[in-house]
Design a protein around this motif. Structure first.
Motif, PDB file in Angstrom:
ATOM      1  N   ALA A 107      20.555  11.891   6.147  1.00  9.33           N
ATOM      2  CA  ALA A 107      21.233  11.007   5.441  1.00  9.33           C
ATOM      3  C   ALA A 107      20.396  10.985   3.839  1.00  9.33           C
ATOM      4  N   HIS A 108      19.172  11.339   3.803  1.00 10.47           N
ATOM      5  CA  HIS A 108      18.305  11.663   2.530  1.00 10.47           C
ATOM      6  C   HIS A 108      18.239  13.131   2.028  1.00 10.47           C
ATOM      7  N   GLY A 109      18.902  14.004   2.903  1.00 16.78           N
ATOM      8  CA  GLY A 109      18.831  15.536   2.528  1.00 16.78           C
ATOM      9  C   GLY A 109      17.323  15.911   2.627  1.00 16.78           C
ATOM     10  N   ILE A 110      16.679  15.441   3.592  1.00 18.37           N
ATOM     11  CA  ILE A 110      15.199  15.693   3.713  1.00 18.37           C
ATOM     12  C   ILE A 110      14.999  16.595   5.265  1.00 18.37           C
ATOM     13  N   THR A 111      13.892  17.154   5.460  1.00 20.47           N
ATOM     14  CA  THR A 111      13.693  17.734   6.809  1.00 20.47           C
ATOM     15  C   THR A 111      13.320  16.300   7.682  1.00 20.47           C
ATOM     16  N   PRO A 112      13.404  16.801   9.088  1.00 14.74           N
ATOM     17  CA  PRO A 112      12.992  15.754   9.990  1.00 14.74           C
ATOM     18  C   PRO A 112      11.511  15.582   9.977  1.00 14.74           C
ATOM     19  N   ALA A 113      10.822  16.477   9.639  1.00 15.58           N
ATOM     20  CA  ALA A 113       9.243  16.263   9.421  1.00 15.58           C
ATOM     21  C   ALA A 113       9.091  15.348   8.315  1.00 15.58           C
ATOM     22  N   GLN A 114       9.723  15.452   7.038  1.00 21.09           N
ATOM     23  CA  GLN A 114       9.684  14.420   6.029  1.00 21.09           C
ATOM     24  C   GLN A 114       9.914  13.210   6.429  1.00 21.09           C
ATOM     25  N   ALA A 115      11.130  13.106   7.398  1.00 22.13           N
ATOM     26  CA  ALA A 115      11.626  11.787   7.536  1.00 22.13           C
ATOM     27  C   ALA A 115      10.371  11.202   8.337  1.00 22.13           C
ATOM     28  N   VAL A 116       9.504  12.019   9.607  1.00 23.67           N
ATOM     29  CA  VAL A 116       8.428  11.301  10.372  1.00 23.67           C
ATOM     30  C   VAL A 116       7.380  10.922   9.295  1.00 23.67           C
ATOM     31  N   ILE A 117       7.113  11.812   8.351  1.00 22.37           N
ATOM     32  CA  ILE A 117       6.055  11.296   7.437  1.00 22.37           C
ATOM     33  C   ILE A 117       6.063  10.261   6.713  1.00 22.37           C
ATOM     34  N   ARG A 118       7.577  10.182   6.117  1.00 16.42           N
ATOM     35  CA  ARG A 118       7.900   8.810   5.339  1.00 16.42           C
ATOM     36  C   ARG A 118       7.864   7.541   6.300  1.00 16.42           C
ATOM     37  N   TRP A 119       8.111   7.751   7.528  1.00 16.38           N
ATOM     38  CA  TRP A 119       8.040   6.791   8.515  1.00 16.38           C
ATOM     39  C   TRP A 119       6.395   5.995   8.504  1.00 16.38           C
ATOM     40  N   LEU A 127       4.039   6.723   5.906  1.00 16.82           N
ATOM     41  CA  LEU A 127       3.744   6.108   5.133  1.00 16.82           C
ATOM     42  C   LEU A 127       4.325   4.607   4.722  1.00 16.82           C
ATOM     43  N   GLN A 128       5.403   4.444   5.214  1.00 20.25           N
ATOM     44  CA  GLN A 128       6.037   3.027   4.954  1.00 20.25           C
ATOM     45  C   GLN A 128       5.466   2.265   5.851  1.00 20.25           C
ATOM     46  N   HIS A 129       4.720   2.594   6.840  1.00 20.97           N
ATOM     47  CA  HIS A 129       4.185   1.473   7.735  1.00 20.97           C
ATOM     48  C   HIS A 129       2.800   1.410   7.193  1.00 20.97           C
ATOM     49  N   GLY A 130       2.151   2.166   6.303  1.00 25.95           N
ATOM     50  CA  GLY A 130       0.812   1.972   5.693  1.00 25.95           C
ATOM     51  C   GLY A 130      -0.297   2.955   6.503  1.00 25.95           C
ATOM     52  N   HIS A 131       0.348   3.961   7.418  1.00 27.39           N
ATOM     53  CA  HIS A 131      -0.461   4.625   7.891  1.00 27.39           C
ATOM     54  C   HIS A 131      -1.039   5.648   6.969  1.00 27.39           C
ATOM     55  N   ILE A 132      -2.431   6.197   7.271  1.00 28.77           N
ATOM     56  CA  ILE A 132      -2.778   7.272   6.618  1.00 28.77           C
ATOM     57  C   ILE A 132      -2.769   8.557   7.458  1.00 28.77           C
ATOM     58  N   ALA A 136      15.007   2.246  13.523  1.00 26.93           N
ATOM     59  CA  ALA A 136      15.641   3.136  14.621  1.00 26.93           C
ATOM     60  C   ALA A 136      14.522   4.153  15.129  1.00 26.93           C
ATOM     61  N   ILE A 137      13.560   4.433  14.310  1.00 27.50           N
ATOM     62  CA  ILE A 137      12.636   5.385  14.638  1.00 27.50           C
ATOM     63  C   ILE A 137      11.518   4.493  15.369  1.00 27.50           C
ATOM     64  N   ASP A 138      11.081   3.259  14.888  1.00 28.70           N
ATOM     65  CA  ASP A 138      10.240   2.642  15.360  1.00 28.70           C
ATOM     66  C   ASP A 138      10.597   2.413  17.113  1.00 28.70           C
ATOM     67  N   ASP A 182       9.731  11.000  -3.339  1.00 30.46           N
ATOM     68  CA  ASP A 182      10.718  10.687  -4.043  1.00 30.46           C
ATOM     69  C   ASP A 182      12.052  10.137  -3.347  1.00 30.46           C
ATOM     70  N   PHE A 183      11.630   9.506  -2.164  1.00 26.56           N
ATOM     71  CA  PHE A 183      12.827   8.894  -1.238  1.00 26.56           C
ATOM     72  C   PHE A 183      12.214   7.844  -0.536  1.00 26.56           C
ATOM     73  N   ALA A 184      12.993   6.931   0.132  1.00 28.81           N
ATOM     74  CA  ALA A 184      12.343   5.952   0.943  1.00 28.81           C
ATOM     75  C   ALA A 184      13.229   5.709   2.022  1.00 28.81           C
ATOM     76  N   LEU A 185      12.876   5.355   3.363  1.00 30.18           N
ATOM     77  CA  LEU A 185      13.933   5.323   4.355  1.00 30.18           C
ATOM     78  C   LEU A 185      14.212   3.726   4.228  1.00 30.18           C
ATOM     79  N   ASP A 186      15.513   3.269   4.574  1.00 29.01           N
ATOM     80  CA  ASP A 186      15.673   1.902   4.760  1.00 29.01           C
ATOM     81  C   ASP A 186      15.312   1.143   5.771  1.00 29.01           C
ATOM     82  N   ASP A 187      15.479   0.267   5.766  1.00 26.30           N
ATOM     83  CA  ASP A 187      14.847  -0.841   7.247  1.00 26.30           C
ATOM     84  C   ASP A 187      15.627  -0.391   8.248  1.00 26.30           C
TER      85      ASP A 187
END
Ligand code: NAD
Length: 290
Positions: A221-233, A235-240, A269-271, A259-264
């Protein structure tokens, strides 16, 4: 470049910083060097610093602190722009050992002070996690570490060290990824003001997170790699986080997540990949490491 100064592609300010409970702050995204061979560590860390990483996560037991230190020394990056974490190994929790271990790590890293020093595992069979933590409080007060924390501590171990010292660790570094959500540890940390660091953030490649539809669909959906999706997940949860790779294109990819964000719905769905019963763990249980 004749002056010896290197060109850095990304300024430190691009990576968000997370405030710690002691007033210090840490770059939310870094580079972890577990299993990076000692003889290659200087090269990989130097490249990570060139690409824009400023936070390096190592440990005495990784055997590669000297390589990290050489990369730091040759980088020319001001010390206060770097954030270096290392960890106290399990057989050095008692007596004068924590101080000696810290001094040895600092020597190998070529630093006077580490930014974050962690008790690596609680080693419950030895019942000496309180001793280790009490020593770290003293080491922080003596200036050998700016911030102190723990790793792989379960809520009962966190309760023990808080009761004994009154000092809440700045972080607890635990195995944490979509298939191992660490709900109880995260609740403890949120209640007491400790930050959560995620080791094995990509499931160490042992758990096929990238093949999960929730991850693959968010990536598409975001034109990114699966690794980037997981890293973004994360970051959005506040994990280091500090994913490890020795491949330059992956080091770059893992940093290109601002430069992108996952929506809620994508985050939810990843949670939902967490089996909640601990079966998603890929590494050792804290109760099995001594
Ligand atoms: P990780 O989840 O970061 O997985 C690393 C693996 O993921 C790599 O070997 C590579 O195969 C793969 N990978 C990385 N980037 C990728 C990409 N863009 N695309 C596809 N695959 C990719 O696991 P890790 O290295 O165990 O964890 C990260 C860091 O956490 C470590 O380097 C270390 O600093 C720390 N750590 C701490 C503890 C602890 O007990 N405190 C334990 C393990 C790791």
């Amino acid at each position: 470049m004749g002056s010896g100064a290197r060109v850095y592609h990304r300024r430190m300010a691009d990576i968000p910083r997370i405030e710690l409970n002691d007033g210090n702050s840490i770059p939310q995204l870094g580079y972890g060097v577990f299993q990076v061979p000692p003889e290659e560590t200087e090269r990989h860390v130097s490249r990570a610093l060139e690409i824009g990483y400023r936070h390096i996560d190592t440990a005495a037991i990784y055997g590669n602190e000297e390589g990290v230190g050489r990369a730091i020394a040759s980088s020319g990056i001001p010390r206060d722009e770097l954030f270096i974490t290392t960890k106290l190994w399990n057989d050095r929790h008692e007596g004068e050992e924590p101080r000696a271990a810290t001094e040895e790590s600092l020597e190998r890293l070529g630093l006077e002070q580490v930014d974050l020093y962690l008790v690596h595992w609680p080693t419950p069979r030895r019942s000496n996690h309180v001793q280790a933590w009490t020593s770290l409080v003293g080491l922080r007060d003596a200036g050998l570490a700016r911030s102190i924390g723990v790793s792989n501590f379960e809520p009962e171990h966190l309760d023990d060290i808080l009761a004994a010292t009154g000092v809440v660790p700045a972080v607890n570094q635990v195995e944490l990824h979509p298939a191992h959500g660490q709900r109880a540890v995260k609740e403890w940390c949120a209640r007491h003001g400790a930050r959560v660091e995620a080791w094995g953030p990509l499931g160490q490649g042992k758990y096929d997170l990238f093949g999960e539809p929730a991850v693959a669909e968010a990536a598409a959906a975001h034109g990114i790699t699966p690794a980037q999706a997981v890293i973004r997940w994360h970051l959005q949860h506040g994990h280091i986080v500090f994913p490890k790779s020795v491949r330059e294109e992956r080091l770059r990819e893992n940093l290109e997540v601002f430069d992108f964000a996952l929506d809620d719905a994508e985050v939810a769905a990843i949670d939902a990949l967490d089996p909640l019963d601990g079966t998603g763990r890929v590494g050792s249980s804290p109760y099995d490491v001594h």
